[in-house]
Design an enzyme around this catalytic site. Structure first.
Site, short mmCIF file in Angstrom:
data_model
loop_
_atom_site.label_atom_id
_atom_site.label_comp_id
_atom_site.label_asym_id
_atom_site.label_seq_id
_atom_site.Cartn_x
_atom_site.Cartn_y
_atom_site.Cartn_z
N GLY A 102 0.83 -1.19 0.00
CA GLY A 102 0.00 0.00 0.00
C GLY A 102 0.87 1.25 0.00
O GLY A 102 2.05 1.22 0.37
N CYS A 103 0.26 2.35 -0.41
CA CYS A 103 1.02 3.60 -0.52
C CYS A 103 1.41 4.12 0.86
O CYS A 103 2.57 4.45 1.11
CB CYS A 103 0.22 4.63 -1.29
SG CYS A 103 -1.50 4.81 -0.75
N TYR A 104 0.45 4.22 1.77
CA TYR A 104 0.77 4.71 3.11
C TYR A 104 1.81 3.83 3.81
O TYR A 104 2.77 4.34 4.39
CB TYR A 104 -0.50 4.78 3.97
CG TYR A 104 -1.45 5.92 3.67
CD1 TYR A 104 -1.03 7.25 3.69
CD2 TYR A 104 -2.80 5.67 3.42
CE1 TYR A 104 -1.93 8.29 3.46
CE2 TYR A 104 -3.70 6.72 3.19
CZ TYR A 104 -3.26 8.02 3.22
OH TYR A 104 -4.14 9.04 3.00
N THR A 126 4.14 2.01 2.56
CA THR A 126 5.48 2.15 1.98
C THR A 126 6.21 3.31 2.62
O THR A 126 7.37 3.17 3.06
CB THR A 126 5.35 2.36 0.45
OG1 THR A 126 4.82 1.17 -0.13
CG2 THR A 126 6.70 2.68 -0.18
#
Lengths: 335, 335, 335, 335
Positions: free
Chosen positions: A146-148, A150
């Site tokens: 997921g972006c968050y 990472t």
């Protein structure tokens, strides 16, 4: 000799970014896989160019010699397509949340839905190369982070491993994301007039990305407070991370830990003491930029971590994983 | 003793602006009329305040003593509700395009739909007070003008009446609007990521507001080229109007025509020669601001007209009309 | 074997874009030339990377073997540096307006300043490859076109050459630009709070880019009305161009003229009848996208032309010119 | 009979907002005081209207009968003007940071400048009516609170007074502000292209508003971690506040504390459990909106506090203070 790779969900923001990155990668040829759920919408160009489009059909994919398929799709679509593709000996990089956790119980608790592919959940390699590089080259299925998580894990884990974070005091991660993180779809919540001039918090303490941070960082839920916010920008994530540092005397000590850990990592960049990144620093790049502030008198520390949610937070990291899977240089097509 | 007035469509952008303006008007009490088509959505406030809400039901509206109903609804809903309300002796200010043209043929040609209330189309008073003030006080049904035509007609008609526009050479109106003009709804076209960083033209030469400009200005379609554009802002309209001026020697001559015509108009403001308004000048106001540039050597002239599409282009002008209908000072609640 | 090329003004928006593009060009090595007028400002990165920086000093430039220098500087700085660089046998691509016109009188009339290098004004090759490709390969000094004229001329000149534009009726070019067109500097006018939520017209009928359009298109000033506007976006230009078409029966006829003219041009893209480009279509690309609408009943036509002002309108076109000067493929580093 | 009140710094964002609010206040007549440091800039209107302008000169101010002067000026200008105005028996509401702290030592530590008016620093009444209402009516000099501390203190102090915040565990206040908080001036940092599409942290742990929070809330610096961020919006502040709650079992318990404390406060609004405000909820209002999330299993709590930085964070609160000083209803001109 290029490798053919397919993209499902190429009209979404992550999918379109994937097509853009793959188009500049010398070792692969991207193919668009048209899935039944895709909305229409065609360029107005008189002479459109770009990658070939074929139906997202297992037999056609096999016939076309697609070696790797990227799924830029919702979790439920990923759960449906992944076993079909693996059965054809296609390898899969899934950008959804379908295969990021490890147990169906954890998935059910955070995604509020039943997981239909428990074996694949167990099999999937988590695709955060900086911490999980070993399993990726041979994996059939890589679950793109997921972006968050990472941005959070790259900032947190080296310090936690080094034992300089006072876990009992609690860690706060105040995260902010651009609107493309919500996907490309008609929605009042993400309509222009609702977002412009606005800023809002959502999923306070219960965002489904939290368990990914816990799994990678080793923190317990009670130690980690996470809130997501929506910034009126199209792309970018910035996380402001508060903690008490122990056993260090200056920001330089914290930076030294990062330097040792990331010396050979091409996609993590560090900032001088007192300096921190902003969204512009990482826009349209696969970098995760990290800076840290430390108040020696009180032990309070603040780290700032920034990525482009569509690149290091999605498509760029997916290509980084593909590079590892196919034996390319890890940075190919990404600098 | 205040007059009770109702608002249908109060959750839309124009409707919400109406409720805001009416809330500061000392002579009226706004009531929200809940229409069956309204989407849900409630404030998170622990102790919500604000106007009362009742069902948009003819018998209830009558029982509640609502004297005027504002319809901030799509044309087809306005066509359905208006006859019911008039039958109850409620007066109506309709903010949709339902009653702005004069014939069913013209309506069908530009709105691509059949008009179901031809008698009301004939009866409706066009609510541009600066040019149609006489019929409004006694009207049962006032049709509030479109946002683009309001800005265009206020800039064009005084000059056309004065005979200083070379109609044969053609008039170009390049119009730009904020996104709230598209209404409050889930739509990919008006989603944040599609609009931010973007600028686009739409309805080139065939926008449904064109016939309103023709009716009020007296121009023929072949003389008037109109293009609408979407600006990445929430509110505001700016129109850049190009024409050849005849019989004038300086920008001052054109301004003198405006000054004579608008001397007693409270909501039209003029700019000094060489100066033109921008969107900020009119944001959140009921003003239409006009400036003009003239090149004496070639006769080329450029007028710039700016309004807030939600105020003078919708809710503010609707209240201006209501003031005329109910005998209030025309500026009450609007300065 | 790469060619060393220098960039003066690399901290500005066009200069930074140049550095970015040149960094991905396989045939050149960019070098940053630090000019005395440059403001400070350094990245906060602990380990900065990127091109080498040397002083913008003629002897050093010569010693370092810089073959081509890009000047992303104001006109007065370009007029000062260009003769020094040419004397060193450096070739120059100037991105300012210093060398775009042909006579000192015309320059003085539109730039309100004296030209100090009349011989170079006469010598400079105008760098719009689609119409002036012949002189560029051998030129010592290439004058990169203005952003607005690039979009206007690419849309207008084929139609004017084909004789289908009614020049007597006048052409209107309503142009809109993102804020980076104003350069990177402290200014209240371009500060965030003044620009966001706003839209404004400026330089109405007297923008200094007008004479460039006249020179390339062949139009007379009285035939061409041009107004510039500021859009609250960082990059992009969209021009809406109104004219009367003669001798054509459908939008297809106008498109056929473009197709013949641009068949072999890699950076002009056309749209199907009824479709026009927006800013997103060209963002971060060197394309100029063109679409056209035609109303056969009245002869009215509207063309829409879009570019990225920092790429095809500045840095990208400068690299396109450099490719021609150095014998690279014209598209090298630009697709 | 209206009271004449003067505004110094009326061209700045807070000053212009003051003029707007005072213009709608039935009990006062605003007068613009032109200070020597003011930049020029005039409206392009042909017939400008609005408040009278006089020189910011003590004798003229006295002769004009100005009873209260608002200083929307930098601290150093406020320190210079305040004693002159008080000597004339003008009362002062200062919107700068000049008089918000209590000792010259504290001022020097956080503002990095010497305080030239120590007696006035000691005398000034802190103008946060919700907590310091007693001293304001009779004060000669009211120091209007900072924008960030207003939002922080209104959210924090009731809970701290009630003893439900675990101070030893530390409180994190992650604060975000629109760009108007930086004032109206030419600056590269706040220029459109640098801010749009961006989001950045600044003054991490050392913002000069921190000591105001400590003074009002009673917290110690080591207990309170504060970071400011810049949102790409023109106005609004949102603060996300993390703490451990003790002695409570549900979000309702925390809300009950707020309800008791703010029952009679007209400008504080509370949100239902699970709901929090965003910037749109408070834009152009004098409200401070507060919501809270609580995780009973771990004791983690997150409060969200939102204001319009130009209204409750500056001009609106200044008028609220003026209302108390002059005996008007506290909400006059503010609802």
């Amino acid at each position: 000799m290029t490798v053919r790779v397919g993209v499902v969900g190429y009209r979404g923001y992550s999918g379109a970014e994937l097509v853009r990155i793959l188009g500049g990668h010398p070792g692969v040829e991207p193919v668009l896989l048209e899935h039944r759920a895709d909305a229409g919408g065609h360029s107005g160009l008189l002479h459109p160019s770009g990658p070939a489009t074929i139906a997202c059909d297992p037999q056609i994919i096999k016939a076309e010699g697609i070696a790797v398929v990227f799924l830029a799709t919702p979790p439920e679509v990923s759960m449906e397509l992944t076993p079909e593709l693996l059965a054809l000996d296609c390898r899969v990089v899934d950008l959804s949340g379908a295969f990021r956790l490890r147990t169906v119980e954890n998935y059910a608790a955070w995604y509020k839905a039943a997981h239909t592919q428990p074996e694949l959940l167990a099999e999937a390699a988590y695709g955060l190369p900086e911490f999980c590089r070993e399993r990726i080259p041979a994996a059939r299925l890589v679950s793109n982070p997921g972006c968050y998580p990472t941005a959070a894990n790259l900032a947190l884990r080296p310090l936690i491993e080094a034992g300089v974070v006072d876990r009992a005091a609690g860690i706060v991660c105040d995260a902010k994301s651009g609107v493309s993180g919500a996907g490309r779809k008609a929605s009042l919540t993400t309509s222009f007039c609702e977002v412009t001039g606005n800023f809002s918090a959502y999923s306070i303490l219960k965002h489904r990305h939290v368990p990914e941070v816990l799994l990678t960082s080793g923190l317990e839920e009670r130690e980690f407070s996470f809130t997501a916010h929506l910034i009126p920008v199209d792309r970018g994530i910035l996380e402001t991370i508060y903690f008490r540092a122990v056993g260090v005397h200056a920001a330089e000590d914290l930076l030294a830990i990062y330097e040792r850990r990331y010396r050979d990592e091409p996609f993590v960049r560090l900032y001088r003491p007192g300096r921190v990144p902003d969204l512009h620093a990482v826009a349209h790049t696969n970098f995760c930029d990290i800076g840290v502030i430390f108040d020696a008198a009180t032990g309070r520390a603040v780290g700032v971590s920034a990525i482009d949610n569509l690149v290091k937070g999605a498509a760029g990291q997916a290509v980084q994983n593909m590079n590892l899977m196919l034996g390319f240089a890890e940075t190919e097509g990404l600098l």
